[in-house]
Design a protein around this motif. Sequence first.
Motif, PDB file in Angstrom:
ATOM      1  N   TRP A   1       0.838  -1.204   0.000  1.00 35.99           N
ATOM      2  CA  TRP A   1       0.000   0.000   0.000  1.00 35.99           C
ATOM      3  C   TRP A   1       0.870   1.250   0.000  1.00 35.99           C
ATOM      4  N   TRP A   2       1.889   1.267   0.852  1.00 35.56           N
ATOM      5  CA  TRP A   2       2.772   2.437   0.900  1.00 35.56           C
ATOM      6  C   TRP A   2       3.546   2.606  -0.406  1.00 35.56           C
ATOM      7  N   ARG A   3       3.983   1.497  -0.980  1.00 44.32           N
ATOM      8  CA  ARG A   3       4.731   1.596  -2.241  1.00 44.32           C
ATOM      9  C   ARG A   3       3.842   2.156  -3.348  1.00 44.32           C
ATOM     10  N   ALA A   4       2.590   1.748  -3.391  1.00 44.47           N
ATOM     11  CA  ALA A   4       1.670   2.264  -4.399  1.00 44.47           C
ATOM     12  C   ALA A   4       1.460   3.764  -4.248  1.00 44.47           C
TER      13      ALA A   4
ATOM     14  N   THR B   1       8.566   2.325   0.734  1.00 42.78           N
ATOM     15  CA  THR B   1       8.299   3.163  -0.441  1.00 42.78           C
ATOM     16  C   THR B   1       9.457   3.214  -1.433  1.00 42.78           C
ATOM     17  N   GLY B   2      10.667   2.895  -0.965  1.00 43.15           N
ATOM     18  CA  GLY B   2      11.833   3.048  -1.823  1.00 43.15           C
ATOM     19  C   GLY B   2      12.236   4.492  -2.033  1.00 43.15           C
ATOM     20  N   ARG B   3      11.666   5.402  -1.232  1.00 42.67           N
ATOM     21  CA  ARG B   3      11.961   6.826  -1.360  1.00 42.67           C
ATOM     22  C   ARG B   3      12.297   7.409   0.007  1.00 42.67           C
ATOM     23  N   ALA B   4      13.115   8.433  -0.003  1.00 44.19           N
ATOM     24  CA  ALA B   4      13.493   9.072   1.253  1.00 44.19           C
ATOM     25  C   ALA B   4      12.315   9.873   1.793  1.00 44.19           C
TER      26      ALA B   4
END
Length: 275
Positions: free
Chosen positions: A85-88, A155-158
């Motif tokens: 969900w967070w990655r989306a 998320t793969g993001r900072a």
Amino acid sequence: MRRASSLIPTLGLALLVLALPVAASPPAVEGCSKPVYLTFDTGHMGVADLIAGVLQRQQVRATFFAADERTQVGDGSLGPHWAAWWRARADEGHAFASHTLDHSYWRADLPQADGRVLFRVRASAGAQAGRDQVWTAAQYCAAIDAASVRLQQHTGRAPLPLFRAPGGKTSPALLAAARQCGYLHVGWAPAGFLGDELPSDKYPNEALLNKALRDIRSGDVLMAHLGIWSRRDPWAPAVLEPLIVGLKARGFCFRTLREHPDYQGWIAQRLPAGK
């Protein structure tokens, strides 16, 4: 997430006590003369998919402040069950920041003879939920960091170098400690308290919607949750979509806190370009 019955006896008190002021008339962001900044704190996640659907339909980007809270389905809101969900949401362009890993409320400053200030806190999630603890500044910073780390893993993001204290409860000493370890606190505007924590029998959705449409001003930070245990008539999506549509009709546009003039410089100094 706060229980409305114990912490917010009236809407007026909530607005006076919990809201932190933001700039009344911030400079316009690029291509947007009347920005507002929609933010969500975690909660039981029961309406998380519905909120995501509204944001996607309306092409609105928000900022999510995340803690690992108890949920209706799966594990904690920052657990493996919710990772996809967070990655989306990251793929859709939303922004993310810490809400402390175990949703730990500041309760009091404890000044020490050596000049340090310790903090009495109480988590509402995790192994220490419901128990008072005494933390150093470093321990509070570690709680902020832990949620940021979990968000980056999912998320793969900072995440942004921002945080929101549970309940919006802070002290000058706590804010100074957080700033020292790289985080600015984000509250919400008085009109930005959207009321999803309040009891629905006293504050029905229609009344909350009308109040928000009447009172929100350019530059306001807005705050709601991904699910409130105590509200019987859920605020989202019943209020969220008509609120977005109504604000757009009044000339407002939606931006993440990455673009907020109070935080842009701080974020640019601490996040590499493009992160």
